[in-house]
Design a protein around this motif. Structure first.
Motif, PDB file in Angstrom:
ATOM      1  N   THR A   7       0.864  -1.172   0.000  1.00 35.68           N
ATOM      2  CA  THR A   7       0.000   0.000   0.000  1.00 35.68           C
ATOM      3  C   THR A   7       0.911   1.235   0.000  1.00 35.68           C
ATOM      4  N   GLY A   8       0.463   2.372   0.507  1.00 36.03           N
ATOM      5  CA  GLY A   8       1.299   3.567   0.519  1.00 36.03           C
ATOM      6  C   GLY A   8       2.542   3.360   1.372  1.00 36.03           C
ATOM      7  N   VAL A   9       3.720   3.534   0.791  1.00 38.62           N
ATOM      8  CA  VAL A   9       4.976   3.220   1.477  1.00 38.62           C
ATOM      9  C   VAL A   9       5.537   4.482   2.135  1.00 38.62           C
ATOM     10  N   LEU A  10       5.702   4.410   3.442  1.00 42.66           N
ATOM     11  CA  LEU A  10       6.283   5.499   4.229  1.00 42.66           C
ATOM     12  C   LEU A  10       7.511   4.983   4.957  1.00 42.66           C
ATOM     13  N   GLY A  11       8.176   5.877   5.702  1.00 41.49           N
ATOM     14  CA  GLY A  11       9.347   5.488   6.476  1.00 41.49           C
ATOM     15  C   GLY A  11      10.455   6.504   6.323  1.00 41.49           C
ATOM     16  N   PRO A  12      11.573   6.275   6.992  1.00 36.92           N
ATOM     17  CA  PRO A  12      12.686   7.223   6.934  1.00 36.92           C
ATOM     18  C   PRO A  12      13.200   7.395   5.508  1.00 36.92           C
ATOM     19  N   VAL A  13      13.425   8.640   5.120  1.00 33.94           N
ATOM     20  CA  VAL A  13      13.965   8.903   3.790  1.00 33.94           C
ATOM     21  C   VAL A  13      15.478   8.768   3.826  1.00 33.94           C
ATOM     22  N   LEU A  14      16.053   8.436   2.687  1.00 32.66           N
ATOM     23  CA  LEU A  14      17.505   8.279   2.570  1.00 32.66           C
ATOM     24  C   LEU A  14      18.128   9.373   1.715  1.00 32.66           C
ATOM     25  N   ILE A  58       3.220  13.491   2.728  1.00 27.26           N
ATOM     26  CA  ILE A  58       3.594  13.892   4.092  1.00 27.26           C
ATOM     27  C   ILE A  58       4.381  15.197   4.050  1.00 27.26           C
ATOM     28  N   ALA A  59       5.312  15.298   3.097  1.00 27.68           N
ATOM     29  CA  ALA A  59       6.098  16.526   2.959  1.00 27.68           C
ATOM     30  C   ALA A  59       5.195  17.715   2.670  1.00 27.68           C
ATOM     31  N   GLY A  60       4.188  17.519   1.816  1.00 28.24           N
ATOM     32  CA  GLY A  60       3.270  18.595   1.486  1.00 28.24           C
ATOM     33  C   GLY A  60       2.445  19.054   2.673  1.00 28.24           C
ATOM     34  N   GLU A 118      -6.848  11.502   9.044  1.00 28.89           N
ATOM     35  CA  GLU A 118      -6.318  10.778  10.195  1.00 28.89           C
ATOM     36  C   GLU A 118      -4.796  10.815  10.220  1.00 28.89           C
ATOM     37  N   VAL A 119      -4.181  10.748   9.043  1.00 25.58           N
ATOM     38  CA  VAL A 119      -2.725  10.901   8.960  1.00 25.58           C
ATOM     39  C   VAL A 119      -2.325  12.286   9.468  1.00 25.58           C
ATOM     40  N   ALA A 120      -3.062  13.307   9.035  1.00 21.38           N
ATOM     41  CA  ALA A 120      -2.786  14.671   9.481  1.00 21.38           C
ATOM     42  C   ALA A 120      -2.933  14.794  10.993  1.00 21.38           C
ATOM     43  N   ALA A 121      -3.933  14.135  11.552  1.00 22.35           N
ATOM     44  CA  ALA A 121      -4.151  14.199  13.000  1.00 22.35           C
ATOM     45  C   ALA A 121      -2.992  13.579  13.772  1.00 22.35           C
ATOM     46  N   VAL A 122      -2.436  12.479  13.255  1.00 22.41           N
ATOM     47  CA  VAL A 122      -1.266  11.862  13.889  1.00 22.41           C
ATOM     48  C   VAL A 122      -0.103  12.836  13.901  1.00 22.41           C
ATOM     49  N   LEU A 123       0.127  13.499  12.785  1.00 19.03           N
ATOM     50  CA  LEU A 123       1.234  14.458  12.705  1.00 19.03           C
ATOM     51  C   LEU A 123       1.051  15.593  13.702  1.00 19.03           C
ATOM     52  N   ARG A 124      -0.137  16.139  13.765  1.00 20.66           N
ATOM     53  CA  ARG A 124      -0.373  17.267  14.676  1.00 20.66           C
ATOM     54  C   ARG A 124      -0.231  16.832  16.133  1.00 20.66           C
ATOM     55  N   GLU A 125      -0.737  15.649  16.455  1.00 21.86           N
ATOM     56  CA  GLU A 125      -0.698  15.180  17.841  1.00 21.86           C
ATOM     57  C   GLU A 125       0.718  14.856  18.294  1.00 21.86           C
ATOM     58  N   ARG A 126       1.500  14.227  17.409  1.00 17.08           N
ATOM     59  CA  ARG A 126       2.819  13.719  17.827  1.00 17.08           C
ATOM     60  C   ARG A 126       3.954  14.706  17.593  1.00 17.08           C
ATOM     61  N   LEU A 127       3.781  15.681  16.697  1.00 15.09           N
ATOM     62  CA  LEU A 127       4.882  16.587  16.367  1.00 15.09           C
ATOM     63  C   LEU A 127       4.714  17.984  16.955  1.00 15.09           C
ATOM     64  N   ARG A 153       5.134  -3.000  11.733  1.00 10.43           N
ATOM     65  CA  ARG A 153       5.170  -2.141  12.924  1.00 10.43           C
ATOM     66  C   ARG A 153       3.978  -1.179  12.903  1.00 10.43           C
ATOM     67  N   PRO A 154       3.640  -0.574  14.035  1.00  6.85           N
ATOM     68  CA  PRO A 154       2.505   0.364  14.078  1.00  6.85           C
ATOM     69  C   PRO A 154       2.704   1.517  13.094  1.00  6.85           C
ATOM     70  N   ILE A 155       1.710   1.763  12.262  1.00  8.92           N
ATOM     71  CA  ILE A 155       1.885   2.754  11.210  1.00  8.92           C
ATOM     72  C   ILE A 155       1.946   4.162  11.771  1.00  8.92           C
ATOM     73  N   GLU A 156       1.349   4.412  12.935  1.00  8.47           N
ATOM     74  CA  GLU A 156       1.430   5.747  13.520  1.00  8.47           C
ATOM     75  C   GLU A 156       2.877   6.112  13.832  1.00  8.47           C
ATOM     76  N   ASP A 157       3.657   5.133  14.312  1.00  6.14           N
ATOM     77  CA  ASP A 157       5.077   5.397  14.569  1.00  6.14           C
ATOM     78  C   ASP A 157       5.814   5.688  13.269  1.00  6.14           C
ATOM     79  N   THR A 158       5.469   4.956  12.216  1.00  7.74           N
ATOM     80  CA  THR A 158       6.107   5.177  10.914  1.00  7.74           C
ATOM     81  C   THR A 158       5.790   6.566  10.375  1.00  7.74           C
ATOM     82  N   ILE A 159       4.545   7.000  10.523  1.00 10.83           N
ATOM     83  CA  ILE A 159       4.167   8.339  10.057  1.00 10.83           C
ATOM     84  C   ILE A 159       5.044   9.392  10.732  1.00 10.83           C
TER      85      ILE A 159
END
Length: 338
Positions: A185-192, A203-205, A257-266, A320-326
């Motif tokens: 599905t949509g691939v996220l994670g640390p960029v290289l 996510i960058a946008g 929901e992805v946006a909400a994770v970013l706002r809550e955790r960052l 792994r939990p996708i919220e951590d990956t986001i």
């Protein structure tokens, strides 16, 4: 440990697959279209924590050319065919993306068969499974195939027809060559590095404020490191031969929901992340004039939920939990040099 060819080593998934193979003790050969990209490949691997030295060999091979593929696969036990043609502009017609994807896949498979490779793992996509269907309330599985006759973007069509062609080849001309596919599905994670995929771009946008409102669709997401781990399982496990595997972490998420994770955790670092969702009718109108949104037109207002139960059951794979990956995705994007 054997020799493994990874096609597209300068790409995001290809680089993480190479890292996973090196960590597991394999010798890796990877392809690039231009050997001038070798320093870039090695820089990406260093950012991922590896100094491969002689355990990595970079060779030139282009999916649109016959030259180089026999040499690329010579002496390899397995192939991870990760590379896929991309365009920097909207194609004039679907064949601009479809033909290179199909022809390139067949070039790799023929070369692998002729070289006596045991198994090829093809990086397909959820785009070969979940598009062009009527609305549904159950998750997509590996039994589903995208309807290429529907109004879908060229990328999804190319992934579907390339995977179809791969299975047809194995059935009619494989001569014992094994095939497995990984459909992320949509691939996220640390960029290289600064080059990254559309999923990472979304996510960058959000972070830089260029996405003023979340688009109204839901899809699955998965960590790139877990995608790489699934490639290795699909390469080595006897049960994986002849099988497709969806790679996704848990259930799908709406972009809001992805946006909400970013706002809550960052916290303050997510100050520009949108707080509202774009109405469906507005998003459909935007898709008519915006090339990036146009590629998503088929899923506006849709939920493309999918399940990774098969990979979990047959291969023991666990995401792994996708919220951590986001969050890790966002933090790595924020750390890139400005």
């Amino acid at each position: 440990m054997g020799n493994v060819l990874v096609t597209g080593g300068s790409g995001y998934i290809g680089a993480w697959c190479t890292l996973a193979l090196l960590e597991a003790g394999h010798s890796v050969r990877t392809t690039v279209r231009d050997l001038a990209r070798e320093p870039h490949v090695r820089d990406m691997l260093r950012r991922g924590g590896a100094e491969p030295g002689d355990a990595l060999r970079v060779v030139r091979a282009d999916l649109q050319e016959d030259e180089g593929w026999r040499e690329a696969v010579d002496g390899c036990d397995h192939v991870l065919h990760v590379a896929s043609p991309t365009l920097t502009r909207v194609p004039r017609d679907d064949d601009e993306m479809v033909r290179p994807a199909v022809d390139g896949t067949l070039r790799v498979l023929r070369a692998a068969r002729d070289a006596g490779v045991r198994r090829v793992v093809l990086t397909s996509a959820i785009g070969a499974i979940a598009y062009g269907h009527d609305r549904r309330h159950t998750p997509f599985t590996e039994q589903d195939w995208t309807n290429v006759d529907a109004d879908i973007a060229p990328y999804q069509k190319s992934k579907t027809l390339a995977e179809r062609a791969a299975w047809d080849f194995i059935g009619s001309e494989g001569d014992g060559l094994e095939l497995a596919t990984v459909n992320p599905t949509g691939v996220l994670g640390p960029v290289l590095g600064p080059d990254y995929s559309p999923s990472l771009g979304s996510i960058a946008g959000m972070l830089d404020g260029s996405v003023p409102a979340s688009l109204p669709f839901a899809t699955g997401y998965v960590d790139v490191r877990d995608v790489a781990a699934l490639h290795l399982l699909a390469m080595t496990e006897p049960a994986a031969a002849g099988e497709r595997f969806i790679a996704t972490a848990g259930h799908s998420l709406w972009m809001r929901e992805v946006a909400a994770v970013l706002r809550e955790r960052l916290g303050d670092r997510a100050a520009k992340v949108p707080t509202r969702e774009m109405p469906v009718l507005v998003a459909r109108g935007l898709a008519r004039v915006n090339p990036q949104v146009r590629n998503l037109r088929a899923i506006i207002g849709r939920n493309l939920d999918a399940t990774a139960a098969k990979a979990e059951r047959l291969l023991g794979w666990k995401a792994r939990p996708i919220e951590d990956t986001i969050v890790e995705t966002a933090e790595s994007l924020l750390a890139l040099p400005r």
